[in-house]
Write an enzyme that holds these catalytic residues in place. Structure first.
Site, PDB file in Angstrom:
ATOM      1  CD  GLU A 805      -3.172  -0.797   0.430  1.00 23.06           C
ATOM      2  OE1 GLU A 805      -3.256   0.304  -0.145  1.00 23.06           O
ATOM      3  OE2 GLU A 805      -4.023  -1.691   0.319  1.00 23.06           O
TER       4      GLU A 805
HETATM    5 ZN    ZN Z   1      -6.452  -1.061  -3.541  1.00 22.44          ZN
END
Ligand code: ZN
Length: 862
Positions: A805
């Protein structure tokens, strides 16, 4: 001697007990009286160091901020003996100002008039005598007090969203914060209050007409001393305080109404109409009062939201109202006229009027005169017509009661069809098309709120959350607003509207400033300095395939087409040929753009592709990796969703295929699309964190791998595993939060068999190339469990599968939607990344992947 600490603890069970403790000879020396330092300075100093460090570490680990000698002596008892040298240690620590006698400390705290802690301290102390013997004195451990005080300030500041007025809290909130920082006893809390006050980090004040609301103001993040309370802080605080009181009253009224209703039914059952009527009248009055309070809370909420949104103007108000000359400067900077300031001052006054109204209402007793008796009669008739619910028999379990209760015919009769019911439903559904709201929501505890929310409000989209801070950013359809507000209030949470028309703001902020000019060089920086459109991306692939610079080193594959007939293109970076590796046995797979709004992941994938090609010969590690692996990249897995997010809805997440609901819902855009990262065919049936509601932003689709994008990837990966070259690692790019996520995603308790290896290897990379700023761990634990994800699927095929992320880090802050607003620490860019970020994040992730794969080669794990 009365110990200052509540519970004695066994020294032997202390975690950080020095290893020397087991060594009899050494401990005999350490326990004995000090000899003259001149005889052996080295021994003397080592002994001093041992005891100073051990005692202070011990106190830190046991939450002690104050100590006295007898307590410490008895705590460090060993084999029936106690240390004889502690008086010298205490003397030395006092000399160094690391220990300060409570007496001296109390005398230095003159700013704190109601200083109470000396009264609570040791009963032995002769406070009045100027010299207390060292073994009867109580000492403050200065460094631990300072550390704890800083921790309290950090915790308070972590909840500051709008520095202009979030730096004041009620006294009880302050005490709660202290307790959360493991300050358990009153004495320690007083000590921290005193220290913070003396250091001008907090000030305590009383506000309200009667000066009966005790508040604590703390230093604004980034400043060095606390400033006096301002008018706006006082107003906001009083409004918040009133809201809280109203909510408490409302809860009480709710319970009373419920109780009355039960009594009314009881009377009706016993045919006691008069008594029922009397109670009904009372209930009616309570309901009126209830509605009034509810309206007032609503009003207060809107006032507070308004104030919170005009944060920057409040700075001006502050300057103005405190008569500071600087306000002129502020005026000039903000291009405001004195008239505009006057308006703002009016706003403040209006706010104060609202406060007065509310105070008045809070004081007013329940009135008796407004009920219309005919209305009452009508309601009673209504109630009589309704079947009386059975009163549960207290001694019987509830299900037995249900079985034994005869059910009246009219209870089981289906309700008459309401001709408007369908219309209402349709309108409600259409409401999803209206502008959505983005809210920052905070709950007071750590809890699994997402599960409740997913169940009760399937259309709410979670944009980001921080479990530790219990704060969330949601995208909320309009038709949920009032129910969701109630939900938040019921759980004692709070919320702030970040924007109620995100479309408008991000359309403006995402417009590309200059026309983009492609380069003839496929490795030119222009290909990662912008967010390319799908068409531009395809043109770039063509250039990579045809340019003399690159065509020898890549292959491209069309693995499938999307619902809107866009091509899914994989670019293969060919490894080096090498005598020892006639054919490379393994390959790496990297993808981006699975979620439409996560543009950064596409840019970073393009950057990685370019870097591998640019550095294939020159960089030692890259070269080594390409001797061992081919690299397959799918930088844009969800082109339909991506284009939709570029032109229609910046926060779109899913793909764009229609669902069973799309036709019926007649153009309702929310009911298009499937969340590709819930559609992979592994643990798909197990719907945790994936929705089977077609309109949800995390809709898993009608069946596993139902989506073109997913089945194309799944087929490609599976076929490859059957060939001579197998996938060895998968890097899946998403945004945002700065997490390095490992499988499994679907389960909290189960771990992939090589989890420890994955974790250790990733953690090492994070320390060496990412400055320790990524959090590594199991996806289900660091974020939340969810099913049908690509890394879970990939982990069934290959040993290394993980998700990045990307930036920014989530700090519990709302997204800044308006680019005109100066970015400060009150908001985050979230998904709305600046293209400049591509190179910064790209460099970091490229290095991480290189480091990770290189470590595998180096450890000969292949
Ligand atoms: Zn995502």
């Amino acid at each position: 001697m009365t110990s200052l600490t509540p519970k004695p603890s066994q020294i032997e069970s202390w975690d950080r007990l020095p290893s020397d403790w087991q060594n009899d000879e050494r401990m005999d020396a350490l326990f004995s009286f000090f000899k003259d330092r001149d005889l052996n300075a080295v021994h003397y100093d080592a002994k001093m160091k041992f005891w100073s460090e051990t005692i202070i570490d011990y106190c830190e680990d046991h939450g002690l901020l104050q100590i006295d000698m007898p307590t410490i002596v008895s705590r460090f008892r060993r084999k029936g003996r106690t240390p004889k040298c502690l008086d010298k240690i205490f003397e030395e620590l006092t000399k160094q100002n690391r220990l300060i006698s409570t007496n001296d400390y109390a005398n230095s705290q003159q700013s704190w008039s109601s200083w109470t802690f000396n009264k609570l301290a040791s009963p032995l102390t002769g406070w009045m005598s100027p010299r207390t013997p060292i073994d009867q004195e109580v000492f403050i451990i200065k460094e631990l007090v300072d550390k704890k005080a800083q921790q309290v300030i950090d915790t308070l500041q972590s909840n500051v969203y709008v520095p202009t007025f979030d730096c004041v809290v009620s006294f009880s909130t302050f005490i709660d914060t202290c307790r959360r920082c493991t300050l358990i006893d009153e004495n320690s809390i007083n000590l921290i209050i005193s220290t913070l006050t003396k250091d001008k980090k907090i000030l305590i004040d009383h506000i309200g007409d009667a000066k009966d609301v005790k508040v604590v103001k703390f230093i604004m993040p980034g400043t060095s001393i606390v400033r006096p309370l301002t008018e706006i802080e006082t107003s906001v605080l009083l409004l918040r305080h009133s809201k809280q009181r109203l909510e408490e009253q409302l809860k009480k009224t709710d319970q009373q109404i419920e109780g009355l209703l039960a009594d009314i039914y009881r009377h009706l059952k016993n045919s006691n109409r008069t008594a029922a009527k009397k109670l009904l009248r009372k209930k009616k009055l309570l309901e009126l009062e209830h509605d009034k309070k509810e309206n007032m809370i609503e009003h207060l909420n809107s006032v507070l939201t308004q104030i919170e949104q005009t944060d920057c103007s409040s700075l001006i108000i502050n300057a103005y109202s405190s008569g500071v000359q600087a306000h002129k400067e502020l005026l000039r900077k903000n291009g405001l006229t004195p008239d505009a300031v006057e308006d703002m001052i009016d706003e403040v006054h209006e706010m104060l009027d609202t406060q007065n109204e509310i105070d008045e209402a809070l004081r007013r007793p329940v009135t008796n005169d407004t009920t219309d008796m005919t209305e009452l009669e009508d309601e009673l008739e209504e109630l009589l017509k309704q079947p009386i619910p059975p009163t549960p028999a207290t001694s019987l379990p509830i299900n037995v009661d249900i079985i034994n209760t005869p059910i009246a015919d009219d209870v089981i009769k289906p309700p008459e069809t309401d001709p408007f019911a369908d219309l209402e439903l349709r309108l409600q559904k259409l409401g999803v098309q209206e502008p959505e709201h983005v809210w920052l929501v905070k709950f007071p505890h750590k809890d699994n709120y997402l599960l409740h929310i997913q169940k009760s409000f399937p259309l709410i989209d979670l944009l980001q959350h921080d479990y530790d801070q219990s704060s969330y950013v949601f995208l909320i359809p309009n038709n949920y607003l009032s129910d969701f507000t109630h939900f938040i209030h019921r759980l004692h949470g709070s919320y702030r509207i970040i924007t109620n028309n995100p479309e408008k703001t991000w359309k403006k902020s995402q417009r590309r400033s200059k026309r983009w000019v492609p380069s003839d060089n496929p490795l030119d920086q222009t290909y990662y300095q912008h967010f390319l459109s799908y068409d531009e991306q395809q043109d770039w692939y063509n250039l990579l395939k045809t340019s003399l610079l690159t065509k020898k080193f890549i292959r491209s594959y069309t693995i499938g087409h999307t619902y809107e007939n866009r091509t899914l293109t994989i670019i293969k970076i060919l490894g080096h040929s090498h005598r020892r590796h006639q054919q490379r046995k393994y390959a790496i797979y990297i993808d981006g753009g699975m979620h439409a709004r996560e543009w950064l992941s596409i840019g970073v994938a393009n950057y990685i592709l370019i870097q591998f090609l640019k550095l294939r010969k020159t960089n030692v590690k890259v070269r080594e990796i390409l001797y061992n692996f081919d690299i397959y990249m799918l930088p844009l897995m969800n082109p339909d969703g991506y284009e939709f997010s570029r032109h229609e809805n910046r926060l779109w997440r899913k793909n764009r295929s229609p669902t069973t609901h799309s036709d019926f819902w007649n153009g309702d855009q929310s009911c298009y699309g499937i969340d590709l990262n819930r559609n992979f065919p592994y643990e798909w049936n197990n719907t945790i964190g994936a929705s089977d509601h077609a309109c949800s932003h995390s809709y898993r689709g009608p069946s596993p791998a139902s989506e073109n994008e997913v089945i194309s990837v799944v087929t490609f990966l599976r076929q490859q595993q059957l060939s001579n070259q197998k996938f060895y690692a998968y890097f899946n790019l998403h945004a945002y939060g700065r997490f390095w996520l490992l499988p499994w995603t679907y389960s909290l308790s189960k771990k992939v068999s090589n989890y420890d290896e994955l974790f250790n290897r990733s953690s090492k990379v994070v320390s060496s190339v990412m400055k320790k700023t990524y959090r590594v761990g199991q996806a289900s634990r660091l974020l939340y469990p969810c099913t049908g994800t690509s890394i879970d699927f990939a982990a069934t095929l290959m040993p290394h599968a993980m998700t990045f992320e990307l930036s920014p880090m989530f700090k519990g802050l709302p997204m800044c939607f308006d680019q005109n607003k100066t970015l400060d620490d009150t908001c985050t860019v979230g998904f709305l990344t600046d293209p400049k970020e591509i190179e910064i994040d790209g460099t970091e992730i490229f290095n991480a992947i290189v480091e990770y794969m290189y470590s595998i080669i180096r450890d000969r794990c292949l």
